[in-house]
Scaffold this motif. Structure first.
Motif, PDB file in Angstrom:
ATOM      1  N   GLN A  56      46.559  46.751  46.405  1.00  0.00           N
ATOM      2  CA  GLN A  56      47.891  47.192  45.887  1.00  0.00           C
ATOM      3  C   GLN A  56      47.951  48.445  45.157  1.00  0.00           C
ATOM      4  O   GLN A  56      49.120  49.042  44.754  1.00  0.00           O
ATOM      5  CB  GLN A  56      48.420  46.011  44.856  1.00  0.00           C
ATOM      6  CG  GLN A  56      48.487  44.622  45.649  1.00  0.00           C
ATOM      7  CD  GLN A  56      49.005  43.694  44.422  1.00  0.00           C
ATOM      8  OE1 GLN A  56      49.625  43.842  43.644  1.00  0.00           O
ATOM      9  NE2 GLN A  56      48.789  42.298  44.795  1.00  0.00           N
ATOM     10  N   ALA A  72      43.310  42.292  45.370  1.00  0.00           N
ATOM     11  CA  ALA A  72      44.458  42.873  44.535  1.00  0.00           C
ATOM     12  C   ALA A  72      44.311  44.293  44.774  1.00  0.00           C
ATOM     13  O   ALA A  72      45.527  44.912  44.303  1.00  0.00           O
ATOM     14  CB  ALA A  72      44.437  42.177  43.353  1.00  0.00           C
ATOM     15  N   ASP A 109      43.717  36.897  52.473  1.00  0.00           N
ATOM     16  CA  ASP A 109      43.713  37.561  51.265  1.00  0.00           C
ATOM     17  C   ASP A 109      43.774  38.901  51.583  1.00  0.00           C
ATOM     18  O   ASP A 109      44.606  39.741  50.571  1.00  0.00           O
ATOM     19  CB  ASP A 109      42.444  37.134  50.301  1.00  0.00           C
ATOM     20  CG  ASP A 109      42.633  35.823  49.890  1.00  0.00           C
ATOM     21  OD1 ASP A 109      43.590  35.119  50.086  1.00  0.00           O
ATOM     22  OD2 ASP A 109      41.625  35.213  49.354  1.00  0.00           O
ATOM     23  N   GLN A 162      46.863  40.939  50.069  1.00  0.00           N
ATOM     24  CA  GLN A 162      46.776  41.757  49.041  1.00  0.00           C
ATOM     25  C   GLN A 162      46.457  40.915  47.810  1.00  0.00           C
ATOM     26  O   GLN A 162      47.169  41.458  46.712  1.00  0.00           O
ATOM     27  CB  GLN A 162      47.512  43.318  49.005  1.00  0.00           C
ATOM     28  CG  GLN A 162      47.612  43.922  50.061  1.00  0.00           C
ATOM     29  CD  GLN A 162      48.765  44.929  49.807  1.00  0.00           C
ATOM     30  OE1 GLN A 162      48.752  45.626  48.968  1.00  0.00           O
ATOM     31  NE2 GLN A 162      49.280  44.974  51.249  1.00  0.00           N
ATOM     32  N   GLN A 163      45.855  39.655  47.907  1.00  0.00           N
ATOM     33  CA  GLN A 163      45.794  39.015  46.669  1.00  0.00           C
ATOM     34  C   GLN A 163      44.257  38.497  46.366  1.00  0.00           C
ATOM     35  O   GLN A 163      43.453  39.086  47.139  1.00  0.00           O
ATOM     36  CB  GLN A 163      46.683  37.555  46.914  1.00  0.00           C
ATOM     37  CG  GLN A 163      45.989  36.963  48.242  1.00  0.00           C
ATOM     38  CD  GLN A 163      46.758  35.645  48.600  1.00  0.00           C
ATOM     39  OE1 GLN A 163      48.012  35.857  48.138  1.00  0.00           O
ATOM     40  NE2 GLN A 163      46.516  34.707  49.324  1.00  0.00           N
TER      41      GLN A 163
END
Length: 208
Positions: free
Chosen positions: A79, A76, A67, A71-72
């Motif tokens: 980002q 996130a 992750d 970048q999730q």
């Protein structure tokens, strides 16, 4: 019986299953980290919690490499920009670099293993044997003879946990440090599975 001054955390990458290996990732990796309990409780954990509080506002963030890299999900926020990502990764790297730990890692190429032996051992058992024997020497050198050592694994599915139980119990390294037969304790209900490796007897060494 006195507990050891050290604790071991173990995690893996890939699957130990030999059938139909993924050609893009044909290896199984087992990584064990030995750290002093005092350093873990007083330095590493507070530093990591501080990083989490300052980054996302709470300390329930789990550092999943996939992750972070993509970048999730919980990551996130990476980002937002290159500077945010660079700062976050630099702080993690600093934590790792400044932590006084001993790492024992085994990387097993499953295709080569299956080609070399008609009836190969499970990659998990091979990796576990290597890592625990490496850590045994270190623990003896650190004066932990006669003390109870705990090894914590990330919890997995029921079938995987039972397979790990068999590998752990069968390990010759474990028998050398006192846990003959089944592990002396196990808890698979939480986020980790815990095995007690048993006391290290006087004069013990992982070398035969």
């Amino acid at each position: 019986m006195a507990f050891s001054d050290f604790i071991v955390f173990a995690d893996e990458s890939g699957t130990p299953v030999l059938d139909n290996p993924d050609p893009t990732f044909p290896v199984f990796v087992l990584n064990c980290v030995l750290i002093a309990k005092d350093a873990y409780a007083r330095q590493l954990v507070p530093s990591l919690q501080t990083l989490k509080f300052e980054t996302v506002g709470h300390d329930q963030l789990i550092l999943h490499e996939r992750d972070i890299r993509r970048q999730q999900n919980d990551f996130a926020f990476l980002q937002r920009g290159a500077e945010v990502r660079a700062t976050f990764l630099e702080r993690i790297n600093t934590l790792v670099e400044t932590s006084d730990v001993t790492v024992a890692a085994a990387v097993i190429h499953k295709v080569r293993l299956a080609q070399k032996y008609a009836h190969p051992w499970s990659p998990y058992e091979i990796g576990l044997q290597f890592c625990l024997e490496t850590l045994l020497d270190r623990l003896v050198a650190l004066g932990q003879t006669g003390r109870l050592v705990h090894v914590l694994f990330e919890a997995r599915g029921r079938r995987e946990a039972e397979s790990l139980n068999c590998s752990f119990a069968a390990s010759r390294a474990i028998r050398r440090i006192g846990a003959i037969g089944n592990p002396t304790s196990r808890n698979c209900s939480g986020s980790r599975s815990s095995w007690t490796s048993g006391p290290i007897p006087p004069g013990c060494s992982s070398r035969t």
